[in-house]
Design a protein around this motif. Structure first.
Motif, PDB file in Angstrom:
ATOM      1  N   PHE A  80      30.967  27.249  46.753  1.00  0.00           N
ATOM      2  CA  PHE A  80      30.314  28.500  46.252  1.00  0.00           C
ATOM      3  C   PHE A  80      29.156  28.726  46.934  1.00  0.00           C
ATOM      4  CE2 PHE A  80      33.809  28.206  43.399  1.00  0.00           C
ATOM      5  CZ  PHE A  80      34.566  29.462  43.404  1.00  0.00           C
ATOM      6  N   ARG A  81      28.800  28.124  48.021  1.00  0.00           N
ATOM      7  CA  ARG A  81      27.325  28.292  48.603  1.00  0.00           C
ATOM      8  C   ARG A  81      27.437  28.350  49.977  1.00  0.00           C
ATOM      9  NH1 ARG A  81      22.693  26.586  45.728  1.00  0.00           N
ATOM     10  NH2 ARG A  81      21.702  27.852  47.516  1.00  0.00           N
ATOM     11  N   PRO A  82      27.707  29.254  50.595  1.00  0.00           N
ATOM     12  CA  PRO A  82      27.479  30.656  50.007  1.00  0.00           C
ATOM     13  C   PRO A  82      28.663  31.149  49.361  1.00  0.00           C
ATOM     14  CG  PRO A  82      27.844  30.983  52.458  1.00  0.00           C
ATOM     15  CD  PRO A  82      27.609  29.555  51.966  1.00  0.00           C
ATOM     16  N   ASP A  83      28.962  32.357  48.926  1.00  0.00           N
ATOM     17  CA  ASP A  83      30.049  32.930  47.924  1.00  0.00           C
ATOM     18  C   ASP A  83      31.382  32.743  48.564  1.00  0.00           C
ATOM     19  OD1 ASP A  83      31.171  34.081  45.280  1.00  0.00           O
ATOM     20  OD2 ASP A  83      31.480  35.465  46.977  1.00  0.00           O
ATOM     21  N   GLY A  84      31.493  32.784  49.962  1.00  0.00           N
ATOM     22  CA  GLY A  84      32.827  32.693  50.494  1.00  0.00           C
ATOM     23  C   GLY A  84      33.340  31.389  50.574  1.00  0.00           C
ATOM     24  N   LYS A  85      32.387  30.300  50.243  1.00  0.00           N
ATOM     25  CA  LYS A  85      32.918  28.892  50.711  1.00  0.00           C
ATOM     26  C   LYS A  85      33.638  28.347  49.356  1.00  0.00           C
ATOM     27  CE  LYS A  85      31.341  28.917  54.514  1.00  0.00           C
ATOM     28  NZ  LYS A  85      32.423  28.980  55.677  1.00  0.00           N
ATOM     29  N   GLN A  86      34.939  28.933  49.121  1.00  0.00           N
ATOM     30  CA  GLN A  86      35.622  28.481  47.790  1.00  0.00           C
ATOM     31  C   GLN A  86      37.012  28.184  48.066  1.00  0.00           C
ATOM     32  OE1 GLN A  86      36.706  32.224  45.504  1.00  0.00           O
ATOM     33  NE2 GLN A  86      35.169  33.160  46.643  1.00  0.00           N
ATOM     34  N   GLY A  87      37.354  27.085  47.539  1.00  0.00           N
ATOM     35  CA  GLY A  87      38.749  26.652  47.591  1.00  0.00           C
ATOM     36  C   GLY A  87      39.619  27.237  46.551  1.00  0.00           C
ATOM     37  N   LEU A  88      40.744  26.512  46.448  1.00  0.00           N
ATOM     38  CA  LEU A  88      41.788  26.820  45.349  1.00  0.00           C
ATOM     39  C   LEU A  88      41.145  26.553  43.767  1.00  0.00           C
ATOM     40  CD1 LEU A  88      45.157  25.152  46.474  1.00  0.00           C
ATOM     41  CD2 LEU A  88      44.526  27.698  46.441  1.00  0.00           C
ATOM     42  N   PRO A  89      41.329  27.350  42.900  1.00  0.00           N
ATOM     43  CA  PRO A  89      40.902  27.332  41.555  1.00  0.00           C
ATOM     44  C   PRO A  89      41.224  25.616  41.040  1.00  0.00           C
ATOM     45  CG  PRO A  89      42.117  29.111  41.606  1.00  0.00           C
ATOM     46  CD  PRO A  89      42.510  28.385  43.064  1.00  0.00           C
ATOM     47  N   LEU A  90      40.190  25.293  40.448  1.00  0.00           N
ATOM     48  CA  LEU A  90      40.394  23.872  40.176  1.00  0.00           C
ATOM     49  C   LEU A  90      41.506  23.586  39.276  1.00  0.00           C
ATOM     50  CD1 LEU A  90      36.614  22.812  39.205  1.00  0.00           C
ATOM     51  CD2 LEU A  90      38.205  21.922  41.191  1.00  0.00           C
ATOM     52  N   CYS A  91      41.996  24.444  38.346  1.00  0.00           N
ATOM     53  CA  CYS A  91      42.921  24.305  37.421  1.00  0.00           C
ATOM     54  C   CYS A  91      44.495  24.261  38.085  1.00  0.00           C
ATOM     55  CB  CYS A  91      42.686  25.691  36.354  1.00  0.00           C
ATOM     56  SG  CYS A  91      43.315  27.128  37.170  1.00  0.00           S
ATOM     57  N   VAL A  92      44.364  24.399  39.517  1.00  0.00           N
ATOM     58  CA  VAL A  92      45.727  24.430  39.827  1.00  0.00           C
ATOM     59  C   VAL A  92      45.649  22.942  40.634  1.00  0.00           C
ATOM     60  CG1 VAL A  92      46.071  26.828  40.129  1.00  0.00           C
ATOM     61  CG2 VAL A  92      45.222  25.689  42.013  1.00  0.00           C
ATOM     62  N   LEU A  93      44.607  22.557  41.033  1.00  0.00           N
ATOM     63  CA  LEU A  93      44.551  21.290  41.570  1.00  0.00           C
ATOM     64  C   LEU A  93      45.036  20.059  40.708  1.00  0.00           C
ATOM     65  CD1 LEU A  93      41.136  21.790  43.667  1.00  0.00           C
ATOM     66  CD2 LEU A  93      43.429  21.966  44.485  1.00  0.00           C
ATOM     67  N   ASP A  94      44.664  19.917  39.624  1.00  0.00           N
ATOM     68  CA  ASP A  94      45.211  18.883  38.638  1.00  0.00           C
ATOM     69  C   ASP A  94      44.995  19.558  37.237  1.00  0.00           C
ATOM     70  OD1 ASP A  94      44.779  16.294  36.939  1.00  0.00           O
ATOM     71  OD2 ASP A  94      44.958  15.468  38.830  1.00  0.00           O
ATOM     72  N   ASP A  95      46.265  19.025  36.306  1.00  0.00           N
ATOM     73  CA  ASP A  95      46.197  19.679  35.190  1.00  0.00           C
ATOM     74  C   ASP A  95      44.862  18.912  34.261  1.00  0.00           C
ATOM     75  OD1 ASP A  95      47.906  21.094  33.180  1.00  0.00           O
ATOM     76  OD2 ASP A  95      48.040  19.057  32.020  1.00  0.00           O
ATOM     77  N   VAL A  96      44.289  18.293  34.479  1.00  0.00           N
ATOM     78  CA  VAL A  96      42.905  17.800  33.475  1.00  0.00           C
ATOM     79  C   VAL A  96      41.886  18.775  33.703  1.00  0.00           C
ATOM     80  CG1 VAL A  96      41.677  16.595  35.582  1.00  0.00           C
ATOM     81  CG2 VAL A  96      41.358  15.767  33.221  1.00  0.00           C
ATOM     82  N   PHE A  97      41.944  19.581  34.903  1.00  0.00           N
ATOM     83  CA  PHE A  97      40.717  20.676  34.878  1.00  0.00           C
ATOM     84  C   PHE A  97      41.336  21.836  34.045  1.00  0.00           C
ATOM     85  CE2 PHE A  97      40.383  18.431  39.209  1.00  0.00           C
ATOM     86  CZ  PHE A  97      38.942  18.130  38.931  1.00  0.00           C
ATOM     87  N   ARG A  98      42.727  22.106  34.036  1.00  0.00           N
ATOM     88  CA  ARG A  98      43.241  23.271  33.136  1.00  0.00           C
ATOM     89  C   ARG A  98      42.920  22.992  31.606  1.00  0.00           C
ATOM     90  NH1 ARG A  98      47.075  23.718  29.933  1.00  0.00           N
ATOM     91  NH2 ARG A  98      48.025  21.774  30.416  1.00  0.00           N
ATOM     92  N   GLU A  99      43.148  21.534  31.403  1.00  0.00           N
ATOM     93  CA  GLU A  99      42.966  21.061  29.871  1.00  0.00           C
ATOM     94  C   GLU A  99      41.356  21.286  29.672  1.00  0.00           C
ATOM     95  OE1 GLU A  99      44.306  17.300  29.177  1.00  0.00           O
ATOM     96  OE2 GLU A  99      46.474  17.955  29.820  1.00  0.00           O
ATOM     97  N   PHE A 100      40.421  20.914  30.859  1.00  0.00           N
ATOM     98  CA  PHE A 100      39.048  20.914  30.508  1.00  0.00           C
ATOM     99  C   PHE A 100      38.787  22.594  30.253  1.00  0.00           C
ATOM    100  CE2 PHE A 100      34.819  21.999  32.131  1.00  0.00           C
ATOM    101  CZ  PHE A 100      33.989  21.311  31.372  1.00  0.00           C
ATOM    102  N   GLN A 101      39.184  23.491  30.909  1.00  0.00           N
ATOM    103  CA  GLN A 101      38.806  24.803  30.867  1.00  0.00           C
ATOM    104  C   GLN A 101      39.197  25.351  29.492  1.00  0.00           C
ATOM    105  OE1 GLN A 101      40.574  26.960  34.307  1.00  0.00           O
ATOM    106  NE2 GLN A 101      38.662  26.858  35.341  1.00  0.00           N
ATOM    107  N   GLN A 102      40.308  24.930  29.123  1.00  0.00           N
ATOM    108  CA  GLN A 102      40.915  25.410  27.507  1.00  0.00           C
ATOM    109  C   GLN A 102      40.054  24.751  26.722  1.00  0.00           C
ATOM    110  OE1 GLN A 102      44.953  24.103  27.568  1.00  0.00           O
ATOM    111  NE2 GLN A 102      45.952  26.060  28.323  1.00  0.00           N
TER     112      GLN A 102
END
Length: 261
Positions: free
Chosen positions: A129-151
Motif C-alpha cells: 500500500f505504498r503508494p495506495d495502488g500497490k496492493q495484492g489479494l486480501p491477506l485473509c484469502v492467502l492463508d486461513d491464519v490471517f482470517r482467524e487473526f482478523q476475527q
C-alpha cells in the motif's frame, strides 16, 4: 543481454526457444488456457530477443491452466510438464542475471525516500500500500491464519491469563515508549522488556542478517521473534519518531527478503 557470459546467454536462449516450440505445438495448444500461454510466450519472446529486464520474470510466474475437458493422457499433458521444468530452470538463470544487472536495494537503503519511491513504481514493487495502488489479494484469502487473526483482533478480549498479560504489556508500552531514549538500542531493550510477559526476551534474535535465495544484496533486521524456528515477527525500532528513513518500507523489504530466503 550484454555482460553475460556466452555460455550462460546461449543456455538461456536455448531454454527459451525450446519452451516456445513446446507451447506453440498443436498438441499443447489443445489442452491449455490460451491466455496463460500468451503471457508466457511474450516473456519467452523477450528472452529469445536478448531482452534483460526484471518485468520479464512476471511472465515466468504465470500458471499454465489445463482445460477442463483436456485428455489427461495426451501428449500435450506430457509436454506441459516438460515446459514447466524448462521454464523453472530458465527463470532461475534469468533472474540471476537480472539481479546482477539491477539488484534490489537492501532494507536500509530501500527505506530512503529517494529510493523506495522509485522502486515502488517498478513491476516488482512490494505490495504494501505504498503508494495506495500497490496492493495484492486480501491477506485473509492467502492463508486461513490471517482470517482467524482478523476475527480475533476485532473480538472482545477474553478473560484469561494470556489476555491479562497482553493488557499489562500494552499498558507498559504506552507508559514507557513516550519517554526519551538516548539510543535506538535503549528503546529496543525497553520494548523487549515490556513485551516479555507475552513474548519472552530470549526468543528475540537481534541484528539478524537475511538474504533472498535469488538476490545478491541482503540486510539486517533489528529484531526477529521466532517460534519453532520460524519467524513470527520482524521488527525495526527507531530512537524517535521521524528519525532515520521510512521504517515501514525498511521492514517491508526485510519481510520480502525473509520470504525469499
Amino acid at each position: 543481454m550484454s555482460g553475460i557470459s556466452k555460455e550462460t546467454k546461449d543456455k538461456i536462449i536455448t531454454l527459451a526457444n525450446i519452451a516456445r516450440r513446446i507451447l506453440q505445438a498443436s498438441s499443447t495448444q489443445a489442452v491449455v488456457n490460451q491466455t496463460d500461454v500468451s503471457v508466457i510466450l511474450d516473456a519467452l519472446e523477450s528472452v529469445a530477443s536478448g531482452v534483460l529486464a526484471r518485468s520479464v520474470l512476471n511472465g515466468f510466474n504465470q500458471p499454465i491452466r489445463v482445460l477442463d475437458d483436456a485428455d489427461k493422457s495426451s501428449q500435450g499433458m506430457l509436454s506441459i510438464e516438460m515446459v514447466k521444468a524448462g521454464i523453472e530452470e530458465l527463470s532461475k538463470l534469468y533472474r540471476h542475471q537480472v539481479e546482477l544487472k539491477e539488484p534490489i536495494p537492501p532494507p536500509s537503503s530501500y527505506a530512503k525516500n529517494t529510493v523506495w519511491v522509485e522502486w515502488q513504481e517498478k513491476a516488482n514493487a512490494i505490495l504494501c500500500f505504498r503508494p495506495d495502488g500497490k496492493q495484492g489479494l486480501p491477506l485473509c484469502v492467502l492463508d486461513d491464519v490471517f482470517r482467524e487473526f482478523q476475527q480475533q483482533a476485532t473480538a472482545p478480549l477474553p478473560s484469561t491469563p494470556d489476555a491479562r498479560r497482553a493488557l499489562n504489556a500494552a499498558f507498559n508500552l504506552c507508559y514507557t515508549m513516550p519517554n526519551h531514549f538516548a539510543t535506538e538500542a535503549d528503546r529496543s531493550e525497553m520494548f523487549d522488556t515490556c513485551l516479555d510477559p507475552i513474548l519472552p526476551h530470549q526468543s528475540w534474535r537481534k541484528g539478524v542478517h537475511i538474504r533472498g535465495k535469488t538476490e545478491h544484496l541482503g540486510g539486517h533486521v533489528g529484531r526477529i521473534y521466532e517460534q519453532d524456528g520460524l519467524a513470527c515477527i520482524l521488527r525495526e525500532d527507531k530512537v524517535e519518531t521521524g528519525t532515520g528513513d521510512d521504517v515501514y518500507m525498511q521492514v517491508s523489504r526485510s519481510y520480502q527478503l525473509y520470504v525469499e530466503s
